[in-house]
Design an enzyme around this catalytic site. Sequence first.
Site, PDB file in Angstrom:
ATOM      1  N   TRP A   9      -1.811   9.373   2.701  1.00 46.56           N
ATOM      2  CA  TRP A   9      -1.951   8.207   1.828  1.00 46.56           C
ATOM      3  C   TRP A   9      -2.092   6.928   2.655  1.00 46.56           C
ATOM      4  CZ3 TRP A   9       1.414   3.986   1.400  1.00 46.56           C
ATOM      5  CH2 TRP A   9       1.176   3.120   0.334  1.00 46.56           C
ATOM      6  N   HIS A  10      -1.445   6.900   3.819  1.00 46.60           N
ATOM      7  CA  HIS A  10      -1.489   5.696   4.643  1.00 46.60           C
ATOM      8  C   HIS A  10      -2.840   5.478   5.306  1.00 46.60           C
ATOM      9  CE1 HIS A  10       2.911   6.008   4.264  1.00 46.60           C
ATOM     10  NE2 HIS A  10       2.932   4.726   4.554  1.00 46.60           N
ATOM     11  N   GLY A  11      -3.604   6.537   5.520  1.00 44.90           N
ATOM     12  CA  GLY A  11      -4.890   6.346   6.168  1.00 44.90           C
ATOM     13  C   GLY A  11      -5.629   7.656   6.369  1.00 44.90           C
TER      14      GLY A  11
END
Length: 395
Positions: free
Chosen positions: A241-243
């Site tokens: 989700w962060h990248g």
Amino acid sequence: MANSLGILLFFKYGHFVAENWAIISGFPLGSLQFWEQWLLPVGISFYTFQSVSYVVDVYQGELQPERKFSSYLLFLSFFPQLVAGPIVTAKSFLPQIRRPLFFLRIPFLFAISLFLLGLFKKMVLADHLAEVSDLVFGHPTEMSTRSLWIGIFAYSLQIYCDFSGYTDIAQGSALLFGFRLPENFRMPYLSCGFSEFWTRWHISLSQWLRKYLYFPLGGNRLGSVFTYRNLIIVMAIGGLWHGASWNFVFWGLGHGFLLVIERLTKDKFSFFPSPNWKPIKVLGTFLFVTLLWVFFRSANLEDSLCYLQGLFLKKEGFLIPYSLEMKFVYCFFILGIGHMIGFFIFKENKHLLAFFEKHQNSLGKLAFFAFLAVVSLIVTVLYSAESKPFVYFVF
């Protein structure tokens, strides 16, 4: 919900999926230049998760459908937390639109204190620490072991000050408009274990993943093996989700495996030397969490592995300038004092709120707090570093 996740997948993960599919299958999903030309909408991960929470809560009957489209748009695009959270659920925000906080009941002192605290964390602490971490992570192969350790601890403190500082600013700004945002950080580096860490760090994301992913997968209701599987899946998705990078996947998997090990050893023996040695458990948790930040901060997996190797195999190399080392020491010292105050006096935001509510009816104390606010703002401006973008703006 499929539309929201589809848009997120296209803009944020299109290039990542196409690149890895081409490597695995040998058949590219279009030209990589096609995927690279799309600009990532700011904050797309945050408002996508918020829209998903609305759809799921309505579907499960926990929330009545919102009849005013303008209210729904405000929920998705509320500017204080739009680009970097905290993640707000429809169930907690939409009722506030229908019953806004009366102007005279807004805790202005508390809101301004949060805003100033966030500015100080970001402009003075995070941006100064960024000078250290940027230098070290920019040249990991050329740095000495000493510099690498200072760099990773600097980044660990930087990302906390940066992200929690933004959250404080968002909470204070929202409160001035009569909206309460959830607390997103609660001194996470004082955690005694990894489960506790995720109840203190990015709390809104942890709660979202638990409610909308961990529980639907079965949670811990299907036995130990499925519980461990669910923890690893959820944390891997939380990392992704962060990248769109394997670095974030490995970061999430690392936390997932630490949570599994903690559960495995909980009933037999402590993960750390003694259950009564709380300081040792806090330091151990902080050390493992900090080591995993290497994957989060490094440009690619190769740099991450090179950095970790340099941490544990002593090597000569460049030492960071003494002035930067002193900046790290000063910031560490200030954060240590702040955590002591937080641990003994203001463990949660509600304690700080209660403190200001107790004194807000006295004109003399109001004048004193106003003076402190002005002084704090002047100090923040005078000692601020070169401005850096918020870390979570890219997520």
